[in-house]
Design a protein around this motif. Structure first.
Motif, PDB file in Angstrom:
ATOM      1  N   MET A   1       0.781  -1.218   0.077  1.00  0.00           N
ATOM      2  CA  MET A   1       0.136   0.205   0.042  1.00  0.00           C
ATOM      3  C   MET A   1       0.818   1.263  -0.006  1.00  0.00           C
ATOM      4  N   LYS A   2       0.418   2.297  -0.924  1.00  0.00           N
ATOM      5  CA  LYS A   2       1.358   3.328  -0.964  1.00  0.00           C
ATOM      6  C   LYS A   2       0.726   4.163  -0.122  1.00  0.00           C
ATOM      7  N   ILE A   3       1.465   5.133   1.011  1.00  0.00           N
ATOM      8  CA  ILE A   3       0.952   6.123   1.871  1.00  0.00           C
ATOM      9  C   ILE A   3       1.121   7.259   1.093  1.00  0.00           C
ATOM     10  N   ASN A   4      -0.251   8.005   0.779  1.00  0.00           N
ATOM     11  CA  ASN A   4       0.018   9.367   0.260  1.00  0.00           C
ATOM     12  C   ASN A   4       0.104  10.408   1.497  1.00  0.00           C
ATOM     13  N   SER A   5      -0.572  10.388   2.427  1.00  0.00           N
ATOM     14  CA  SER A   5      -0.706  11.473   3.412  1.00  0.00           C
ATOM     15  C   SER A   5      -1.232  10.827   4.643  1.00  0.00           C
ATOM     16  N   VAL A   6      -0.698  11.365   5.990  1.00  0.00           N
ATOM     17  CA  VAL A   6      -1.275  10.949   7.221  1.00  0.00           C
ATOM     18  C   VAL A   6      -2.058  11.974   7.967  1.00  0.00           C
ATOM     19  N   ALA A   7      -3.232  11.568   8.502  1.00  0.00           N
ATOM     20  CA  ALA A   7      -3.844  12.218   9.493  1.00  0.00           C
ATOM     21  C   ALA A   7      -3.551  11.711  10.893  1.00  0.00           C
ATOM     22  N   VAL A   8      -3.601  12.487  11.952  1.00  0.00           N
ATOM     23  CA  VAL A   8      -3.549  12.063  13.437  1.00  0.00           C
ATOM     24  C   VAL A   8      -4.882  12.683  14.169  1.00  0.00           C
ATOM     25  N   ILE A   9      -5.478  11.590  14.766  1.00  0.00           N
ATOM     26  CA  ILE A   9      -6.334  12.455  15.654  1.00  0.00           C
ATOM     27  C   ILE A   9      -5.833  12.275  17.057  1.00  0.00           C
ATOM     28  N   GLY A  10      -5.670  13.289  17.551  1.00  0.00           N
ATOM     29  CA  GLY A  10      -5.194  13.598  18.899  1.00  0.00           C
ATOM     30  C   GLY A  10      -3.989  14.568  18.740  1.00  0.00           C
ATOM     31  N   THR A  11      -4.045  15.552  19.608  1.00  0.00           N
ATOM     32  CA  THR A  11      -2.868  16.459  19.530  1.00  0.00           C
ATOM     33  C   THR A  11      -2.039  16.713  20.793  1.00  0.00           C
ATOM     34  N   GLY A  12      -2.425  15.825  21.874  1.00  0.00           N
ATOM     35  CA  GLY A  12      -1.448  15.523  23.091  1.00  0.00           C
ATOM     36  C   GLY A  12      -0.466  14.854  23.002  1.00  0.00           C
ATOM     37  N   PHE A  13       0.231  14.554  24.129  1.00  0.00           N
ATOM     38  CA  PHE A  13       1.479  13.850  24.154  1.00  0.00           C
ATOM     39  C   PHE A  13       1.658  12.573  23.175  1.00  0.00           C
ATOM     40  N   ILE A  14       0.631  11.801  23.253  1.00  0.00           N
ATOM     41  CA  ILE A  14       0.827  10.588  22.271  1.00  0.00           C
ATOM     42  C   ILE A  14       0.583  10.960  20.690  1.00  0.00           C
ATOM     43  N   GLY A  15      -0.112  12.004  20.482  1.00  0.00           N
ATOM     44  CA  GLY A  15      -0.317  12.298  19.068  1.00  0.00           C
ATOM     45  C   GLY A  15       0.826  13.033  18.554  1.00  0.00           C
ATOM     46  N   THR A  16       1.534  13.813  19.465  1.00  0.00           N
ATOM     47  CA  THR A  16       2.553  14.463  18.878  1.00  0.00           C
ATOM     48  C   THR A  16       3.736  13.450  18.774  1.00  0.00           C
ATOM     49  N   VAL A  17       4.097  12.351  19.867  1.00  0.00           N
ATOM     50  CA  VAL A  17       4.974  11.311  19.466  1.00  0.00           C
ATOM     51  C   VAL A  17       4.768  10.613  18.116  1.00  0.00           C
ATOM     52  N   HIS A  18       3.420  10.228  17.518  1.00  0.00           N
ATOM     53  CA  HIS A  18       3.080   9.576  16.445  1.00  0.00           C
ATOM     54  C   HIS A  18       3.221  10.574  15.283  1.00  0.00           C
ATOM     55  N   ILE A  19       3.102  12.003  15.456  1.00  0.00           N
ATOM     56  CA  ILE A  19       3.705  12.760  14.158  1.00  0.00           C
ATOM     57  C   ILE A  19       4.997  12.854  13.875  1.00  0.00           C
ATOM     58  N   GLU A  20       5.870  12.715  15.159  1.00  0.00           N
ATOM     59  CA  GLU A  20       7.476  12.395  14.784  1.00  0.00           C
ATOM     60  C   GLU A  20       7.586  11.369  14.303  1.00  0.00           C
ATOM     61  N   ALA A  21       6.843  10.197  14.859  1.00  0.00           N
ATOM     62  CA  ALA A  21       7.380   8.645  14.305  1.00  0.00           C
ATOM     63  C   ALA A  21       6.934   8.537  12.744  1.00  0.00           C
ATOM     64  N   VAL A  22       5.838   9.182  12.373  1.00  0.00           N
ATOM     65  CA  VAL A  22       5.445   9.189  10.910  1.00  0.00           C
ATOM     66  C   VAL A  22       6.459   9.988   9.975  1.00  0.00           C
ATOM     67  N   ARG A  23       7.009  11.078  10.600  1.00  0.00           N
ATOM     68  CA  ARG A  23       8.086  11.914   9.877  1.00  0.00           C
ATOM     69  C   ARG A  23       9.140  11.143   9.821  1.00  0.00           C
TER      70      ARG A  23
END
Length: 88
Positions: A1-23
């Motif tokens: 599966m090709k990943i075009n773009s990602v959305a993250v639901i939640g902008t607290g601590f864990i959301g921020t961790v996921h954003i960094e991990a995706v990047r």
């Protein structure tokens, strides 16, 4: 599966961790969604993402999004994931 773009639901601590991990994987985080539009805008600015989604329906209708990380409170997961799965 090709990943075009990602959305993250939640902008607290864990959301921020996921954003960094995706990047770190080389993928693009297009937007975030929090409990209110104001919180979404704040989270988008804090995490330097382009889109602040107002609600789950906006994420579901964004055809550029191929992956969604759900980092909201656990009690919200079922409803959110059910809508995301229905949207494909």
């Amino acid at each position: 599966m090709k990943i075009n773009s990602v959305a993250v639901i939640g902008t607290g601590f864990i959301g921020t961790v996921h954003i960094e991990a995706v990047r770190r994987t080389g993928n693009h985080v297009k937007g975030v969604m929090a409990g209110s539009l104001e919180s979404s805008k704040s989270g988008a600015a804090k995490n330097k993402v382009a889109v602040a989604y107002q609600n789950i329906d906006e994420i579901c209708s964004d055809t550029d999004i191929t992956v969604v990380h759900v980092t909201s409170p656990n009690a919200l997961h079922f409803e959110q994931v059910t809508k995301l799965m229905a949207a494909g």
